[in-house]
Design a protein around this motif. Structure first.
Motif, PDB file in Angstrom:
ATOM      1  N   ILE A 165     -34.688 -10.658  36.532  1.00 14.30           N
ATOM      2  CA  ILE A 165     -36.143 -10.711  36.400  1.00 14.30           C
ATOM      3  C   ILE A 165     -36.789 -10.038  37.607  1.00 14.30           C
ATOM      4  CG2 ILE A 165     -36.034 -12.833  35.046  1.00 14.30           C
ATOM      5  CD1 ILE A 165     -36.814 -14.404  37.524  1.00 14.30           C
ATOM      6  N   PRO A 166     -38.067  -9.600  37.482  1.00 14.11           N
ATOM      7  CA  PRO A 166     -38.782  -9.009  38.628  1.00 14.11           C
ATOM      8  C   PRO A 166     -38.932 -10.027  39.763  1.00 14.11           C
ATOM      9  CG  PRO A 166     -39.917  -8.532  36.567  1.00 14.11           C
ATOM     10  CD  PRO A 166     -38.854  -9.532  36.247  1.00 14.11           C
ATOM     11  N   LYS A 167     -39.059  -9.526  40.981  1.00 14.47           N
ATOM     12  CA  LYS A 167     -39.127 -10.397  42.155  1.00 14.47           C
ATOM     13  C   LYS A 167     -40.334 -11.321  42.115  1.00 14.47           C
ATOM     14  CE  LYS A 167     -38.544 -10.358  47.164  1.00 14.47           C
ATOM     15  NZ  LYS A 167     -38.354  -9.529  48.375  1.00 14.47           N
ATOM     16  N   ASP A 168     -41.487 -10.829  41.571  1.00 11.65           N
ATOM     17  CA  ASP A 168     -42.673 -11.683  41.524  1.00 11.65           C
ATOM     18  C   ASP A 168     -42.476 -12.864  40.570  1.00 11.65           C
ATOM     19  OD1 ASP A 168     -42.588  -9.914  39.382  1.00 11.65           O
ATOM     20  OD2 ASP A 168     -44.767  -9.901  39.118  1.00 11.65           O
ATOM     21  N   GLU A 169     -41.696 -12.660  39.500  1.00  8.22           N
ATOM     22  CA  GLU A 169     -41.368 -13.768  38.596  1.00  8.22           C
ATOM     23  C   GLU A 169     -40.464 -14.782  39.307  1.00  8.22           C
ATOM     24  OE1 GLU A 169     -42.444 -14.439  35.682  1.00  8.22           O
ATOM     25  OE2 GLU A 169     -43.253 -12.588  34.830  1.00  8.22           O
ATOM     26  N   LEU A 170     -39.548 -14.261  40.121  1.00  7.29           N
ATOM     27  CA  LEU A 170     -38.655 -15.131  40.880  1.00  7.29           C
ATOM     28  C   LEU A 170     -39.456 -15.967  41.878  1.00  7.29           C
ATOM     29  CD1 LEU A 170     -35.588 -15.626  40.916  1.00  7.29           C
ATOM     30  CD2 LEU A 170     -35.409 -13.929  42.742  1.00  7.29           C
ATOM     31  N   ASN A 171     -40.423 -15.320  42.533  1.00  8.71           N
ATOM     32  CA  ASN A 171     -41.287 -16.046  43.477  1.00  8.71           C
ATOM     33  C   ASN A 171     -42.124 -17.101  42.764  1.00  8.71           C
ATOM     34  OD1 ASN A 171     -40.322 -14.532  45.632  1.00  8.71           O
ATOM     35  ND2 ASN A 171     -41.931 -12.985  45.442  1.00  8.71           N
ATOM     36  N   ARG A 172     -42.603 -16.759  41.555  1.00  8.95           N
ATOM     37  CA  ARG A 172     -43.399 -17.709  40.775  1.00  8.95           C
ATOM     38  C   ARG A 172     -42.561 -18.942  40.419  1.00  8.95           C
ATOM     39  NH1 ARG A 172     -44.928 -14.434  37.117  1.00  8.95           N
ATOM     40  NH2 ARG A 172     -46.870 -13.833  38.119  1.00  8.95           N
ATOM     41  N   PHE A 173     -41.291 -18.729  40.136  1.00 12.66           N
ATOM     42  CA  PHE A 173     -40.406 -19.845  39.818  1.00 12.66           C
ATOM     43  C   PHE A 173     -40.254 -20.760  41.034  1.00 12.66           C
ATOM     44  CE2 PHE A 173     -36.110 -21.709  39.835  1.00 12.66           C
ATOM     45  CZ  PHE A 173     -36.157 -22.447  38.654  1.00 12.66           C
ATOM     46  N   TYR A 174     -40.114 -20.158  42.234  1.00 10.04           N
ATOM     47  CA  TYR A 174     -39.998 -20.959  43.452  1.00 10.04           C
ATOM     48  C   TYR A 174     -41.279 -21.759  43.718  1.00 10.04           C
ATOM     49  CZ  TYR A 174     -35.542 -19.014  45.073  1.00 10.04           C
ATOM     50  OH  TYR A 174     -34.221 -18.687  45.210  1.00 10.04           O
ATOM     51  N   GLU A 175     -42.428 -21.162  43.432  1.00  5.38           N
ATOM     52  CA  GLU A 175     -43.704 -21.816  43.717  1.00  5.38           C
ATOM     53  C   GLU A 175     -43.999 -22.949  42.737  1.00  5.38           C
ATOM     54  OE1 GLU A 175     -46.591 -18.725  43.637  1.00  5.38           O
ATOM     55  OE2 GLU A 175     -45.728 -17.657  45.364  1.00  5.38           O
ATOM     56  N   LYS A 176     -43.848 -22.669  41.447  1.00  7.74           N
ATOM     57  CA  LYS A 176     -44.249 -23.627  40.415  1.00  7.74           C
ATOM     58  C   LYS A 176     -43.104 -24.535  39.953  1.00  7.74           C
ATOM     59  CE  LYS A 176     -48.054 -20.901  38.494  1.00  7.74           C
ATOM     60  NZ  LYS A 176     -48.652 -20.358  37.239  1.00  7.74           N
ATOM     61  N   GLY A 177     -41.879 -24.129  40.232  1.00  4.22           N
ATOM     62  CA  GLY A 177     -40.746 -24.943  39.788  1.00  4.22           C
ATOM     63  C   GLY A 177     -40.387 -24.753  38.341  1.00  4.22           C
ATOM     64  N   GLU A 178     -41.036 -23.787  37.684  1.00  2.00           N
ATOM     65  CA  GLU A 178     -40.719 -23.503  36.291  1.00  2.00           C
ATOM     66  C   GLU A 178     -41.145 -22.081  35.944  1.00  2.00           C
ATOM     67  OE1 GLU A 178     -44.526 -25.024  33.738  1.00  2.00           O
ATOM     68  OE2 GLU A 178     -43.057 -26.568  34.275  1.00  2.00           O
ATOM     69  N   LEU A 179     -40.636 -21.587  34.828  1.00  6.17           N
ATOM     70  CA  LEU A 179     -40.934 -20.222  34.401  1.00  6.17           C
ATOM     71  C   LEU A 179     -40.887 -20.176  32.881  1.00  6.17           C
ATOM     72  CD1 LEU A 179     -41.421 -17.327  35.604  1.00  6.17           C
ATOM     73  CD2 LEU A 179     -38.972 -16.938  35.273  1.00  6.17           C
ATOM     74  N   SER A 180     -41.928 -19.574  32.283  1.00  6.75           N
ATOM     75  CA  SER A 180     -41.962 -19.442  30.825  1.00  6.75           C
ATOM     76  C   SER A 180     -40.944 -18.402  30.367  1.00  6.75           C
ATOM     77  CB  SER A 180     -43.363 -19.046  30.358  1.00  6.75           C
ATOM     78  OG  SER A 180     -43.350 -18.761  28.969  1.00  6.75           O
ATOM     79  N   LEU A 181     -40.281 -18.695  29.253  1.00  6.97           N
ATOM     80  CA  LEU A 181     -39.281 -17.769  28.708  1.00  6.97           C
ATOM     81  C   LEU A 181     -39.827 -16.950  27.544  1.00  6.97           C
ATOM     82  CD1 LEU A 181     -36.234 -20.229  28.689  1.00  6.97           C
ATOM     83  CD2 LEU A 181     -36.579 -18.289  30.238  1.00  6.97           C
TER      84      LEU A 181
END
Length: 442
Positions: free
Chosen positions: A167-183
């Motif tokens: 995944i793009p790095k900004d998506e990876l950062n979003r996962f670290y911040e929010k603790g979740e990621l939409s698929l």
């Protein structure tokens, strides 16, 4: 063009309903097969149960006509018990002894020769789970196949329980911040409930994260548990971390773990069960069981009371418990277990008829269970219980099972889309460097 399938005894003993697996073709059962099935029906195990079921099925067909004539089946095919074509003339120069296997081969060969004389003769195919019977059939110019309808999946396509996602790095950062990621943006990729996702930077960066798909299959979330150690056991690789996540979660009542010898399946499950039973009090009892299937020649009858008889079979469990309790002296573990009273080590022989509520259940060596046996076990699980099935599909000691059709493979494939289940394949051996090399090279 329709075909004639001649069934070997082992096909019927593996799957009594295999008769219905050949579509609109003719199924032929040689008379000698009935004799072999009859000799097994008194066994008090899975083979005996299947032999009795085959007998009942064939007996039921008598209502529709004579068995030595064609009996129509619901799938458009037909069934026939072959009483003729037993002549050994075609095989006597190749296979001298009139063994049951050779008699079955003779029936199939004679049927094949008869069909060759007809203008629209059908192909005759011998179906057997016995490799050497198929080799013999090929040697005398007879078509032969393995019975594959009982296979759950090809083993190289076995569900691993985790995948890599770039995944793009900004998506990876979003996962670290929010603790979740939409698929949702990866909707074309199938995600299963409680599947682990190893997220990596799509552009080659060093960033990565491990998450778990939620029960809806729409989001990947951070792992809930981050223990440094559980009963002195630390996860040594990412798959062991995934396994502990599943073992410690109370919202996933069914866990399947597969892996080679030494990957830590039993130790992780026991440590998790002890923690949740003894320390946290989530469960009233820790029940550990394994099927009694010998490796190599059977030991025969063993002396002593039930627990003394079971001890040699259950010794792998006791070895792991000795490690977890850090016992040094002979008999020390038995004294600890007797004092605790909440740990039960049992053989699966005694599980039928039980109802097991509020317990942490571990079934070791589950690859040696048939589909029927694993169904019997799972239907024993009561309210508030968690069950862990584990084993190595490549190490089968049961004579009628293989890595494609055993109970463990059956459960993990049938439950992978269910919200109540979680699965992970342990890849790296952690027992020792020698054990890892042996598992890989041998």
């Amino acid at each position: 063009m329709k075909k004639i399938y001649v069934l070997d005894t082992n096909v019927l003993l593996q799957d009594p309903h295999s008769i219905f697996s050949f579509k609109d073709n003719e199924v032929v059962i040689p008379a000698v097969v009935l004799e072999e099935v009859d000799s097994k029906k008194r066994y008090m195990d899975e083979v005996g149960r299947n032999a009795r079921q085959v007998s009942k099925l064939i007996d039921g067909f008598r209502q529709h006509g004579r068995l030595h004539e064609k009996i129509p089946l619901e799938n458009g095919g037909s069934l026939r018990i072959e009483l003729n074509h037993r002549s050994f003339h075609q095989l006597q120069e190749v296979f001298v002894e009139k063994t049951n296997d050779n008699r079955i081969l003779a029936v199939a060969k004679n049927l094949s020769l008869e069909e060759e004389t007809k203008e629209e003769g059908r192909q005759v195919i011998l179906v057997s789970k016995d490799t050497l019977v198929r080799v013999k059939a090929d040697a005398i110019g007879l078509l032969a196949e393995d019975f594959l309808s009982d296979r759950v999946v090809e083993v190289n396509h076995l569900y691993s329980g985790f995948l890599d996602l770039y995944i793009p790095k900004d998506e990876l950062n979003r996962f670290y911040e929010k603790g979740e990621l939409s698929l949702s943006q990866w909707a074309n990729h199938p995600f299963y409930p409680h599947q682990f996702v190893v997220m990596k930077d799509a552009f080659g960066g060093s960033g990565s994260a491990v998450g778990i798909v939620d029960s809806t299959g729409e989001k990947v979330k951070k792992l809930l548990f981050d223990y440094e150690h559980i009963w002195g056991v630390k996860p040594r690789n990412v798959q062991q971390t995934m396994a502990l996540e599943l073992l410690l979660r109370d919202d996933i009542p069914l866990i399947t773990l597969i892996g080679k010898a030494g990957t830590g399946k039993t130790l992780l499950a026991l440590a998790s069960g002890l923690m949740q039973t003894e320390d946290l009090g989530y469960y009233k009892k820790l029940l550990v069981a394994r099927p009694i299937v010998p490796v190599g020649k059977d030991l025969g009858f063993l002396p002593g009371e039930k627990q003394e008889k079971l001890r040699p079979w259950m010794q792998p469990i006791y070895d792991n418990l000795e490690y977890l309790f850090n016992t040094k002296k002979p008999g020390e573990l038995d004294a600890i277990l007797a004092g605790m009273g909440s740990i039960e080590v049992e053989a699966l022989t005694y599980i039928r008829g039980r109802s097991i509520p509020d317990q942490f259940i571990i079934i070791d060596e589950a690859q040696n269970l048939s589909k029927h046996e694993v169904k019997t076990i799972l239907t024993r699980v009561g309210e508030g219980s968690k069950i862990v099935l584990m084993g190595d599909p490549a190490q089968i000691d049961h004579p009628y099972l293989d890595e494609y059709n055993n109970g463990l493979t059956y459960v993990l494939e049938r439950f992978k889309e269910q919200k109540v289940a979680g699965h992970v394949q342990l890849v790296k051996g952690e027992r020792s460097e020698l054990a890892q090399l042996a598992a890989d090279l041998l």
